[in-house]
Design an enzyme around this catalytic site. Structure first.
Site, mmCIF file in Angstrom:
data_model
loop_
_atom_site.group_PDB
_atom_site.id
_atom_site.type_symbol
_atom_site.label_atom_id
_atom_site.label_comp_id
_atom_site.label_asym_id
_atom_site.label_seq_id
_atom_site.Cartn_x
_atom_site.Cartn_y
_atom_site.Cartn_z
ATOM 1 N N LYS A 1 -22.361 51.809 8.693
ATOM 2 C CA LYS A 1 -23.382 52.846 8.796
ATOM 3 C C LYS A 1 -22.768 54.022 9.540
ATOM 4 O O LYS A 1 -22.685 54.030 10.765
ATOM 5 C CB LYS A 1 -24.612 52.331 9.538
ATOM 6 C CG LYS A 1 -25.924 53.056 9.153
ATOM 7 C CD LYS A 1 -25.966 54.534 9.475
ATOM 8 C CE LYS A 1 -26.251 54.803 10.920
ATOM 9 N NZ LYS A 1 -26.453 56.293 11.183
ATOM 10 N N GLU B 1 -18.054 50.695 22.212
ATOM 11 C CA GLU B 1 -17.199 51.732 22.795
ATOM 12 C C GLU B 1 -18.106 52.925 23.038
ATOM 13 O O GLU B 1 -18.533 53.595 22.101
ATOM 14 C CB GLU B 1 -16.053 52.065 21.829
ATOM 15 C CG GLU B 1 -14.874 52.724 22.515
ATOM 16 C CD GLU B 1 -14.991 54.233 22.512
ATOM 17 O OE1 GLU B 1 -15.469 54.770 23.545
ATOM 18 O OE2 GLU B 1 -14.627 54.869 21.522
ATOM 19 N N CYS C 1 -15.220 60.750 23.538
ATOM 20 C CA CYS C 1 -15.685 59.886 24.618
ATOM 21 C C CYS C 1 -14.710 59.883 25.780
ATOM 22 O O CYS C 1 -15.095 59.677 26.926
ATOM 23 C CB CYS C 1 -15.896 58.475 24.088
ATOM 24 S SG CYS C 1 -14.449 57.795 23.238
#
Length: 495
Positions: free
Chosen positions: A178, A252, A286
């Protein structure tokens, strides 16, 4: 929308529209124009995809696939990615505004993930155990978990997908992907290569849509493992959902990573490293080094040098190789970044440079934010504690090594950290003392398919990349074999 490029989902080897015909547009953040439309999956579509993956795992040819067969298919996929790298890079740029100078190399490197995990598929994954029980042989084997839901973000849609897809397939799992609703097309274009590489129907499936589609997939009882990259807030929800049925997870998540500059650092090199750590990918990573910790002895000098170079960053068309920083990926993220800039001002941080839209009329249609630097920031400010996920650096003073470690570790996150120093002993001390999954010394934002990546604390669970990643997609089974009448009479301890 009839004039836009049209894409379909991949379920059980078939290209499909949404079961109710629903779709949504993909928007180019550089010119704010819709350029493609993509199916908005329904609960029925999600269920069909999971069931297809389950059939392929339990009943189809994939259930009997050998490590050699999986390795062969992964190598073919790697070759096809190399052959189609230019198109895969172009699509990602249209979706999220990343730079061609960054995406081109990143996309070509995806093939290396396929090749590495092809080798890992054939690597020994069990061990013989030296037990204390006479006439007993014990050993372990690793087996695939089952159906994996891979839920991926918009900032590096294909790289972060391959970090999950390659080890999952190498271990023998099947996958339902997805992608983010911001960047679904690049994943659908990549999915065309699965059939060409020879993967059986149902082994890899793709459903597209917004957050509710990901929630449906995470909650589906047919999903055995969820691999997610995204915000910590969403990751917590996924973990809670998975816990209800004890599904496996790897997460993560976010970061507020410190980039620490000591007085003995090579300052021009450190400035370039800090620039790369926060303004590459428009700060939408990130691992972004968004908290810049600078020793008080060089603080003013460093802030001035950082601001001067930041003002020189060239904003422009992401497809232009000369552009140094592109757009924010979508309107919601653009609004979020600008709101955090206002938060920083209200908290008393000093705006050194940037802080608004660029004035260049050629950039008026795009979601551009000037690269922004704040100084006089303290670690208790929201701008120092919450993930902005945009081109905003905050510079914080520290007095000595202990102070730097204290500030760096005073965060809910623990994804990464950078240290700039010529003192090798200090470098080793800092590696040990910093609570982060990756520590860079005199460099920043380097990753590789052989090196495990993941976070401490609220930055996640598990590791991606490297041989460690295979462990995230397998279960360990222990086998005992009686080699010589080892079973005693349970009612006669002397027997």
């Amino acid at each position: 929308m009839t004039t836009l490029e049209s894409y379909q989902m991949l379920i059980d080897g078939q290209w499909r529209a949404a079961s109710d015909g629903g779709s949504f547009a993909s928007i180019n953040p550089f010119d704010a124009k819709a350029w493609a439309h993509v199916p908005a999956a329904t609960s029925t579509d999600v269920d069909d995809a999971v069931k297809a993956a389950r059939r392929a795992f339990e009943d189809g040819p994939w259930s009997q696939s050998t490590p050699l067969h999986r390795a062969t298919l992964l190598r073919r996929l790697g070759d096809l990615i190399k052959d189609n790298a230019d198109e895969l890079a172009r699509i990602q740029i249209l979706e999220n505004g990343k730079l061609i100078r960054e995406v081109a190399g990143q996309t070509n490197a995806l093939a290396n993930h396929c090749y590495f995990f092809a080798g890992a598929a054939e690597a020994p994954l069990g061990e013989t155990l030296a037990t204390s029980v006479p006439n007993m042989q014990a050993f372990t084997v690793r087996e695939p978990i089952g159906v994996v839901a891979a839920i991926t973000p918009w900032n590096s849609p294909l790289a972060l997908l391959l970090w999950k897809l390659c080890p999952a397939l190498a271990a023998g799992n099947t996958v339902v992907i997805k992608p983010s609703e911001v960047t679904p097309v690049s994943t659908l274009v990549l999915a065309r290569l699965f059939h060409e590489a020879g993967f059986p129907d149902g082994v890899v499936n793709v459903v597209t849509g917004a957050g509710p589609v990901g929630a449906e997939l995470s909650a589906h009882p047919g999903v055995d493992k969820i691999a997610f990259t995204g915000s910590t807030a969403v990751g917590k929800k996924i973990a809670a959902t998975a816990a209800e049925r004890l599904a496996r997870v790897s997460l993560e998540l976010g970061g507020k990573s410190p980039n620490i500059v000591f007085p003995d650092a090579d300052l021009p090199v450190a400035v370039r490293g800090v620039i790369s750590g926060i303004f590459a990918a428009t700060g939408q990573t990130c691992m972004a080094g968004s908290r810049v910790l600078v020793h008080t002895d060089i603080y003013d000098e460093f802030v001035q040098a950082l601001a001067e170079r930041t003002r020189q960053i060239k904003l422009g068309n992401p497809l232009d190789p000369e552009t140094e920083m592109g757009t924010v990926a979508c309107q919601a993220q653009y609004d979020k970044v600008l709101s955090y800039i206002e938060v920083a001002k209200s908290e008393g941080a000093r705006l050194v440079t940037g802080g608004s839209r660029p004035e260049d009329p050629d950039l008026a249609d795009g979601l551009f934010v000037q690269p922004t630097v704040f100084s006089d920031v303290t670690n208790d400010m929201r701008i120092a504690r919450e993930e902005v996920f945009g081109p905003v650096a905050v510079v914080i003073r520290f007095a000595d090594e202990d102070d730097a470690v204290s500030i760096a570790n005073d965060t809910a996150f623990g994804l990464a950290a950078g240290v700039w120093t010529r003192d090798i002993a200090r470098a080793h001390r800092m590696i040990r003392r910093l609570r982060a999954g990756t520590v860079w010394i005199n460099n920043y934002r380097k990753t590789n398919h052989v090196a495990p990546f993941g976070g401490f604390k609220e930055s996640g669970i598990g590791r991606e990349n490297g041989i460690h990643a295979i462990e995230e997609y397998t279960e360990t089974k222990t086998a005992w074999i009686d080699t010589g009448n080892a079973i005693a009479d349970p009612f006669n301890p002397r027997a």
